[in-house]
Design a protein around this motif. Structure first.
Motif, PDB file in Angstrom:
ATOM      1  N   GLY A 126       3.470   3.215  -4.730  1.00  0.00           N
ATOM      2  CA  GLY A 126       3.558   3.997  -5.966  1.00  0.00           C
ATOM      3  C   GLY A 126       2.976   3.297  -7.187  1.00  0.00           C
ATOM      4  O   GLY A 126       3.177   3.727  -8.320  1.00  0.00           O
ATOM      5  N   THR A 148      -0.318   2.823  -8.152  1.00  0.00           N
ATOM      6  CA  THR A 148      -1.367   3.589  -8.834  1.00  0.00           C
ATOM      7  C   THR A 148      -0.765   4.805  -9.533  1.00  0.00           C
ATOM      8  O   THR A 148      -1.135   5.141 -10.659  1.00  0.00           O
ATOM      9  CB  THR A 148      -2.444   4.033  -7.816  1.00  0.00           C
ATOM     10  N   THR A 149       0.178   5.435  -8.866  1.00  0.00           N
ATOM     11  CA  THR A 149       0.823   6.616  -9.467  1.00  0.00           C
ATOM     12  C   THR A 149       1.494   6.231 -10.791  1.00  0.00           C
ATOM     13  O   THR A 149       1.417   6.977 -11.770  1.00  0.00           O
ATOM     14  CB  THR A 149       1.866   7.199  -8.482  1.00  0.00           C
ATOM     15  N   ASN A 207       0.811  -1.193   0.000  1.00  0.00           N
ATOM     16  CA  ASN A 207       0.000   0.000   0.000  1.00  0.00           C
ATOM     17  C   ASN A 207       0.858   1.262   0.000  1.00  0.00           C
ATOM     18  O   ASN A 207       1.756   1.382   0.826  1.00  0.00           O
ATOM     19  CB  ASN A 207      -0.781  -0.047   1.331  1.00  0.00           C
ATOM     20  N   GLY A 208       0.614   2.176  -0.923  1.00  0.00           N
ATOM     21  CA  GLY A 208       1.337   3.444  -0.922  1.00  0.00           C
ATOM     22  C   GLY A 208       2.709   3.390  -1.562  1.00  0.00           C
ATOM     23  O   GLY A 208       3.461   4.370  -1.534  1.00  0.00           O
TER      24      GLY A 208
HETATM   25  P1  ATP Z   1      -2.454   1.774  -3.083  1.00  0.00           P
HETATM   26  O1  ATP Z   1      -2.369   0.322  -3.075  1.00  0.00           O
HETATM   27  O2  ATP Z   1      -2.922   2.366  -1.778  1.00  0.00           O
HETATM   28  O3  ATP Z   1      -3.182   2.350  -4.258  1.00  0.00           O
HETATM   29  P2  ATP Z   1      -0.040   2.537  -4.402  1.00  0.00           P
HETATM   30  O4  ATP Z   1       1.127   1.631  -4.406  1.00  0.00           O
HETATM   31  O5  ATP Z   1      -0.890   2.556  -5.607  1.00  0.00           O
HETATM   32  O6  ATP Z   1      -0.946   2.252  -3.154  1.00  0.00           O
HETATM   33  P3  ATP Z   1       0.138   5.366  -4.736  1.00  0.00           P
HETATM   34  O7  ATP Z   1      -1.335   5.597  -4.579  1.00  0.00           O
HETATM   35  O8  ATP Z   1       0.706   5.455  -6.071  1.00  0.00           O
HETATM   36  O9  ATP Z   1       0.523   3.968  -4.102  1.00  0.00           O
HETATM   37  O10 ATP Z   1       0.871   6.377  -3.752  1.00  0.00           O
HETATM   38  C1  ATP Z   1       2.269   6.579  -3.718  1.00  0.00           C
HETATM   39  C2  ATP Z   1       2.605   7.680  -2.725  1.00  0.00           C
HETATM   40  O11 ATP Z   1       2.098   8.928  -3.172  1.00  0.00           O
HETATM   41  C3  ATP Z   1       2.039   7.480  -1.336  1.00  0.00           C
HETATM   42  O12 ATP Z   1       2.973   7.946  -0.407  1.00  0.00           O
HETATM   43  C4  ATP Z   1       0.797   8.334  -1.327  1.00  0.00           C
HETATM   44  O13 ATP Z   1       0.511   8.776  -0.026  1.00  0.00           O
HETATM   45  C5  ATP Z   1       1.210   9.486  -2.218  1.00  0.00           C
HETATM   46  N1  ATP Z   1       0.051  10.052  -2.941  1.00  0.00           N
HETATM   47  C6  ATP Z   1      -0.754   9.386  -3.801  1.00  0.00           C
HETATM   48  N2  ATP Z   1      -1.686  10.207  -4.328  1.00  0.00           N
HETATM   49  C7  ATP Z   1      -1.475  11.420  -3.780  1.00  0.00           C
HETATM   50  C8  ATP Z   1      -2.097  12.709  -3.915  1.00  0.00           C
HETATM   51  N3  ATP Z   1      -3.129  12.888  -4.730  1.00  0.00           N
HETATM   52  N4  ATP Z   1      -1.587  13.717  -3.188  1.00  0.00           N
HETATM   53  C9  ATP Z   1      -0.529  13.543  -2.365  1.00  0.00           C
HETATM   54  N5  ATP Z   1       0.111  12.367  -2.190  1.00  0.00           N
HETATM   55  C10 ATP Z   1      -0.349  11.327  -2.883  1.00  0.00           C
END
Ligand code: ATP
Length: 235
Positions: free
Chosen positions: A39, A41-42, A36-37
């Motif tokens: 990166g 989704t980013t 989780n978190g």
């Molecule tokens: P998840 O399984 O929760 O979707 P993830 O691996 O997809 O996790 P991301 O959502 O890409 O992770 O997040 C990566 C980092 O960027 C995390 O530290 C998150 O808190 C931060 N983050 C994501 N979206 C935003 C936003 N809109 N504004 C600020 N920080 C963000």
């Protein structure tokens, strides 16, 4: 087909992606796993143009798409199924599918593709007139995938398709992902369910706090001690 080179993404002061390098070859299922978190989704949102890269390049079939708008990337046949599905709840199943083809004008082919989606997901055919908001979670996931396929993507970006689904349905969704891939669609799959993702992926990358820390074939990574410990619940 898709190359990501030294990709950096920031949210204000948060450095969410740090020099990410990743390749998806034509015909592959590649998975990006991580906590989780981390990166995941980013990464997908930056490929589809919903987030902006601070630096680095995204190359699709030799074309640099880093600075294209999201809809231009859809025209280039990049299609994302977002986390949480995002279907249109007030519209029918069929209307949701038709929306997925909004950039296309080939009516007969669109009809054929709708039938193809019903072949892949028979339950959607049964429920074509039902409003999408009344579908179960698994059916909504299927609809979101079906809708993305309606743009005839070259590469399908799937964000946590197993999220919130019962184990039996998870298995079914992963079988369908394999099926979609075997008919020629390249897939980049983001998952927290590392076990299932590795079991269908040709290759995999592991992301931790914005950096790719490991990569290999699905089989190699499922056997790796590090992965066993961190992601597969092994000792
Ligand atoms: P998840 O399984 O929760 O979707 P993830 O691996 O997809 O996790 P991301 O959502 O890409 O992770 O997040 C990566 C980092 O960027 C995390 O530290 C998150 O808190 C931060 N983050 C994501 N979206 C935003 C936003 N809109 N504004 C600020 N920080 C963000």
């Amino acid at each position: 087909m898709l190359q990501i080179k030294n990709l950096n993404v920031h949210y204000g002061v948060i450095h969410a992606l740090k020099d990410v390098n990743l390749t998806v070859n034509k015909g592959e299922i590649v998975t990006l796993i991580g906590a989780n978190g981390a990166g995941k989704t980013t990464t997908l949102r930056t490929i589809s143009g919903l987030n902006k890269a601070t630096s680095g390049d995204i190359i699709l079939e030799g074309t640099n798409i880093t600075n294209l708008l999201a809809h231009q990337r859809v025209e280039m046949k990049v299609s994302q199924v977002p986390e949480g599905r995002r279907i249109f709840p007030e519209m029918s199943v069929l209307e949701n599918l038709e929306l997925g083809a909004f950039l296309r004008k080939d009516k007969n082919e669109i009809k054929k593709d709708i039938d193809h989606v019903y072949d892949l997901f028979p339950i959607l055919g049964k429920r074509k007139k039902q409003t999408a908001g009344t579908l179960s979670g698994g059916e909504q996931q299927m609809l979101a995938m079906g809708r993305a396929l309606m743009s005839r993507p070259k590469i399908l970006l799937l964000d946590e398709p197993s999220m919130g689904l019962a184990p039996l349905l998870v298995r079914e969704i992963f079988e369908i992902i394999k099926n979609i891939n075997s008919t020629g669609t390249t897939i980049l799959l983001v998952e927290q369910n590392a076990r299932m993702a590795l079991s269908i992926a040709h290759r995999a990358y592991v992301i931790e706090t914005g950096s790719i820390v490991l990569s290999g074939t699905g089989e190699e990574l499922s056997k790796s001690d590090e992965i066993q410990k961190a992601y597969l619940g092994g000792e």
